[in-house]
Write a protein that holds these residues in place. Structure first.
Motif, PDB file in Angstrom:
ATOM      1  N   ALA A  29       1.208   2.131  -5.553  1.00  7.66           N
ATOM      2  CA  ALA A  29       1.232   0.781  -6.116  1.00  7.66           C
ATOM      3  C   ALA A  29       2.215  -0.141  -5.399  1.00  7.66           C
ATOM      4  CB  ALA A  29       1.589   0.836  -7.605  1.00  7.66           C
ATOM      5  N   ASP A  30       1.809  -1.415  -5.290  1.00  6.99           N
ATOM      6  CA  ASP A  30       2.753  -2.479  -4.943  1.00  6.99           C
ATOM      7  C   ASP A  30       3.501  -2.851  -6.217  1.00  6.99           C
ATOM      8  OD1 ASP A  30       1.621  -2.475  -2.422  1.00  6.99           O
ATOM      9  OD2 ASP A  30       0.423  -4.279  -2.727  1.00  6.99           O
ATOM     10  N   ARG A  31       4.634  -3.510  -6.038  1.00  3.67           N
ATOM     11  CA  ARG A  31       5.374  -4.042  -7.193  1.00  3.67           C
ATOM     12  C   ARG A  31       5.516  -5.545  -7.012  1.00  3.67           C
ATOM     13  NH1 ARG A  31       7.602  -0.210 -10.344  1.00  3.67           N
ATOM     14  NH2 ARG A  31       9.384  -1.401 -11.085  1.00  3.67           N
TER      15      ARG A  31
ATOM     16  N   LYS B 208       5.454  -4.270  -0.885  1.00  7.87           N
ATOM     17  CA  LYS B 208       4.188  -3.729  -0.406  1.00  7.87           C
ATOM     18  C   LYS B 208       4.306  -2.226  -0.133  1.00  7.87           C
ATOM     19  CE  LYS B 208       0.184  -5.234   0.454  1.00  7.87           C
ATOM     20  NZ  LYS B 208      -0.662  -5.295  -0.697  1.00  7.87           N
ATOM     21  N   ASN B 209       3.534  -1.422  -0.845  1.00  4.38           N
ATOM     22  CA  ASN B 209       3.451   0.012  -0.582  1.00  4.38           C
ATOM     23  C   ASN B 209       2.034   0.429  -0.177  1.00  4.38           C
ATOM     24  OD1 ASN B 209       6.218   0.665  -1.361  1.00  4.38           O
ATOM     25  ND2 ASN B 209       5.572   0.079  -3.408  1.00  4.38           N
ATOM     26  N   ILE B 210       1.042  -0.362  -0.622  1.00  5.81           N
ATOM     27  CA  ILE B 210      -0.362  -0.075  -0.311  1.00  5.81           C
ATOM     28  C   ILE B 210      -0.649  -0.586   1.105  1.00  5.81           C
ATOM     29  CG2 ILE B 210      -2.762  -0.501  -0.984  1.00  5.81           C
ATOM     30  CD1 ILE B 210      -1.691  -1.193  -3.815  1.00  5.81           C
ATOM     31  N   PRO B 211      -1.234   0.247   1.969  1.00  5.20           N
ATOM     32  CA  PRO B 211      -1.571  -0.235   3.313  1.00  5.20           C
ATOM     33  C   PRO B 211      -2.511  -1.445   3.254  1.00  5.20           C
ATOM     34  CG  PRO B 211      -1.855   2.141   3.171  1.00  5.20           C
ATOM     35  CD  PRO B 211      -1.596   1.658   1.778  1.00  5.20           C
TER      36      PRO B 211
ATOM     37  N   THR C  86      -5.335  -6.184  -6.014  1.00  8.00           N
ATOM     38  CA  THR C  86      -4.489  -5.663  -7.089  1.00  8.00           C
ATOM     39  C   THR C  86      -3.207  -6.486  -7.213  1.00  8.00           C
ATOM     40  OG1 THR C  86      -3.621  -3.650  -8.097  1.00  8.00           O
ATOM     41  CG2 THR C  86      -3.271  -3.868  -5.734  1.00  8.00           C
ATOM     42  N   ASP C  87      -2.722  -7.067  -6.107  1.00  6.28           N
ATOM     43  CA  ASP C  87      -1.569  -7.978  -6.182  1.00  6.28           C
ATOM     44  C   ASP C  87      -1.931  -9.215  -7.008  1.00  6.28           C
ATOM     45  OD1 ASP C  87      -0.275  -6.173  -4.566  1.00  6.28           O
ATOM     46  OD2 ASP C  87      -0.254  -7.446  -2.780  1.00  6.28           O
ATOM     47  N   ALA C  88      -3.145  -9.745  -6.765  1.00  4.37           N
ATOM     48  CA  ALA C  88      -3.600 -10.910  -7.540  1.00  4.37           C
ATOM     49  C   ALA C  88      -3.733 -10.541  -9.018  1.00  4.37           C
ATOM     50  CB  ALA C  88      -4.946 -11.405  -7.003  1.00  4.37           C
TER      51      ALA C  88
END
Length: 290
Positions: free
Chosen positions: A38-40, A91-94, A104-106
């Motif tokens: 997951a991104d945070r 950012k953790n997701i490539p 998913t960020d949106a």
């Protein structure tokens, strides 16, 4: 005031392309589920109406092109919000990986700003807004597991698959979804049996889920990026329970119920590809009643 919202990646257990639509998009049917990579998204309230975006990795746009920015702007306009927000994306997701990183960020921005700006929108309303930004955003608003149809925005929520480990391998290139759709040979696609995979999920039959994994876009992606095909074959050779390319690629993932075997595959791939992750399936998502 600040809050943090988790933005999990998704994988496709099936991805079928039914045909071309009159609006130029492709009609799809797929099973998607969220994984614990997951991104945070850090959201900080601003006293002016400015929306600013900062990303901790250089190759993601920190401007109006960013889907998180677009999500914030849509909510600000729709609800006539007088505040702004600073969006910091960890950012953790490539990127460009077939894992819905931007979507998913949106989605996380929608959920977080609903709280930060006290909008009192339902999760279903947020998902509807998400469809205006991107096909995968509605699914990412809910998370969990769903059958997605139409452009990907028509969702039927289903139970989550049995718990398992997921090893994700992202080769050192991005895949252009537009180019890959352009290469699709609609007459000769290998169509996965989505119904059989859904039945296997409902029955919690892990071997049948793995046997049914299928992605109609693989051949087109393999044609443009032969190294993705080689990567999938390499992952298979390690003896995973199920292996598939996610989305339009280039990420390939393996499903395993045995943790030590998952670790062996993870370690075996680590020396070969830089971006390798070993995570769990996430299971449930954000429910309708919330």
């Amino acid at each position: 005031m600040q809050l943090v919202e988790k933005a999990p990646a998704k994988i496709n257990l099936t991805l079928d392309v039914i045909g071309k639509r009159p609006d130029g998009y492709h009609e799809v049917e797929m099973v998607m589920t969220t994984v614990d990579l997951a991104d945070r998204i850090h959201l900080t309230l601003r006293n002016d109406r400015a929306i600013t975006v900062e990303v901790d990795k250089g190759f993601v746009p920190g401007n109006e092109q960013n889907l998180a920015y677009q999500a914030a702007k849509l909510l600000q306009d729709r609800y006539a919000v007088n505040s702004g927000v600073h969006i910091y994306i960890e950012k953790n997701i490539p990127v460009s990986a077939g894992l819905a990183g931007g979507s998913t960020d949106a989605a996380a921005t929608f959920r977080g700003l609903n709280r930060l700006w006290n909008l009192d929108a339902s999760i279903d309303e947020l998902a509807e807004y998400g469809a205006e930004i991107g096909s995968d955003v509605p699914f990412c608003v809910y998370g969990g597991t769903a059958i997605a149809r139409g452009r990907g925005e028509k969702l039927e929520h289903i139970p989550s698959p049995p718990p398992c480990w997921v090893v994700l391998v992202k080769p050192p290139m991005g895949a252009s979804t537009k180019d890959i759709y352009g290469k699709l040979d609609l007459k000769n696609l290998k169509h996965p049996d989505t119904g059989a995979v859904v039945d296997a999920i409902r029955e919690r039959n892990f071997p049948a889920i793995c046997a049914g994994l299928g992605n109609a876009m693989e051949d087109a992606t393999f044609g443009l990026y032969p190294e993705v095909k080689s990567l999938k074959e390499r992952v298979k050779s390690f003896g995973a329970d199920g292996v598939l390319m996610s989305g339009s690629g280039p990420t390939v993932y393996a499903l395993l119920q045995n943790e030590s075997r998952a670790e062996r595959i993870y370690n075996g791939l680590k020396g070969f590809v830089e971006q390798v992750f070993m995570v769990r399936l996430l299971g449930s998502g954000h429910r309708h009643d919330r």
